[in-house]
Write an enzyme that holds these catalytic residues in place. Structure first.
Site, PDB file in Angstrom:
ATOM      1  N   ASP A  93      -1.701 -25.215 -43.751  1.00 16.43           N
ATOM      2  CA  ASP A  93      -2.607 -24.428 -42.934  1.00 16.43           C
ATOM      3  C   ASP A  93      -2.630 -25.083 -41.536  1.00 16.43           C
ATOM      4  O   ASP A  93      -2.270 -26.251 -41.394  1.00 16.43           O
ATOM      5  CB  ASP A  93      -4.004 -24.483 -43.576  1.00 16.43           C
ATOM      6  CG  ASP A  93      -5.070 -23.940 -42.668  1.00 16.43           C
ATOM      7  OD1 ASP A  93      -4.899 -22.820 -42.168  1.00 16.43           O
ATOM      8  OD2 ASP A  93      -6.074 -24.655 -42.444  1.00 16.43           O
TER       9      ASP A  93
HETATM   10 MG   LIG Z   1      -8.028 -23.916 -41.834  1.00 14.79          MG
END
Ligand SMILES: [Mg+2]
Length: 234
Positions: free
Chosen positions: A10
């Site tokens: 991410d």
């Molecule tokens: Mg994040």
């Protein structure tokens, strides 16, 4: 015994400090609108923004609805009528400039990229995410970048991961791990897609959800131990 080969990262609040970029962008935007940047105002914005993105994850709002209404709703409360789409554009130009790294992110990615195939999986706006990854120096260290806007789906949707997996040569789900700070997007998404998951939880928040990460780390460098132990066990 398996061995990780593919690591999915991410971006926001995992590799890049989104909070820092956001704070500066909001300050600039509010100053331009002649609205004082107070903690109350910021909290109000955060409330609107978070509930919008949650609804996005649940498929209730599309991306444009999320970003083009958040400022009009916010400023409406201050009896100021604004063009939400225009303000979003300005905000985004400020936000794009924010590429502060999370502690240890550059070192970690530099070290891992020689032994693993690294990919970015991020919910967000494509142009912004590419620019921030480029400016931070992280971009060339990844084999591929997958931004929800380009896939038509978003984390945690299984379709997002199907899209990603289909574009990685010789991909093996058993040899892949996702690393991210969000239980509802990254870890839940990983679970739905059949991946092992690593929850990056630097603030040591309690987990009151029914989402169970395979691993939990508080510092990015702890990831090295997880992936190399796996290697050692092989
Ligand atoms: Mg994040």
């Amino acid at each position: 015994m398996k061995n990780y080969k593919t690591l999915f990262f991410d971006v926001d609040d995992t590799l890049l400090d989104f909070g820092a970029a956001e704070k500066i962008a909001l300050q600039l935007l509010f100053a331009e609108q002649n609205i004082p940047h107070t903690p109350e105002m910021e909290a109000k914005y955060q409330g609107i923004n978070q509930s919008h993105w949650k609804r996005f994850e649940q498929g209730e709002l599309d991306r444009d609805e999320v970003v083009n209404t958040r400022f009009s709703i916010l400023f409406n409360d201050y009896e100021k009528e604004v063009d939400g789409t225009l303000l979003e554009k300005k905000y985004r130009s400020y936000l794009e400039q924010g590429n502060q790294l999370v502690n240890g992110a550059f070192e970690l990615i530099t070290e891992l990229q020689s032994d693993y195939d690294l990919y970015v999986v991020t919910n967000g706006v494509s142009k912004t995410q590419y620019k921030r990854l480029l400016d931070s120096g992280l971009y060339p260290l990844f084999k591929g970048i997958f931004v929800s806007e380009d896939t038509g789906f978003q984390k945690p949707m299984k379709e997002f991961f199907d899209y990603v997996f289909a574009r990685i040569p010789h991909f093996e789900v058993e040899q892949a791990l996702i690393i991210g700070d969000s239980l509802s997007a990254d870890i839940k998404g990983g679970e739905l897609a059949g991946l092992d998951t690593c929850w990056f939880n630097p603030k040591m928040k309690p987990n009151h959800s029914n989402i169970n990460p395979t691993y939990q780390i508080h510092k990015l460098e702890e990831l090295k131990q997880i992936v190399t132990e796996k290697m050692g066990a092989y």
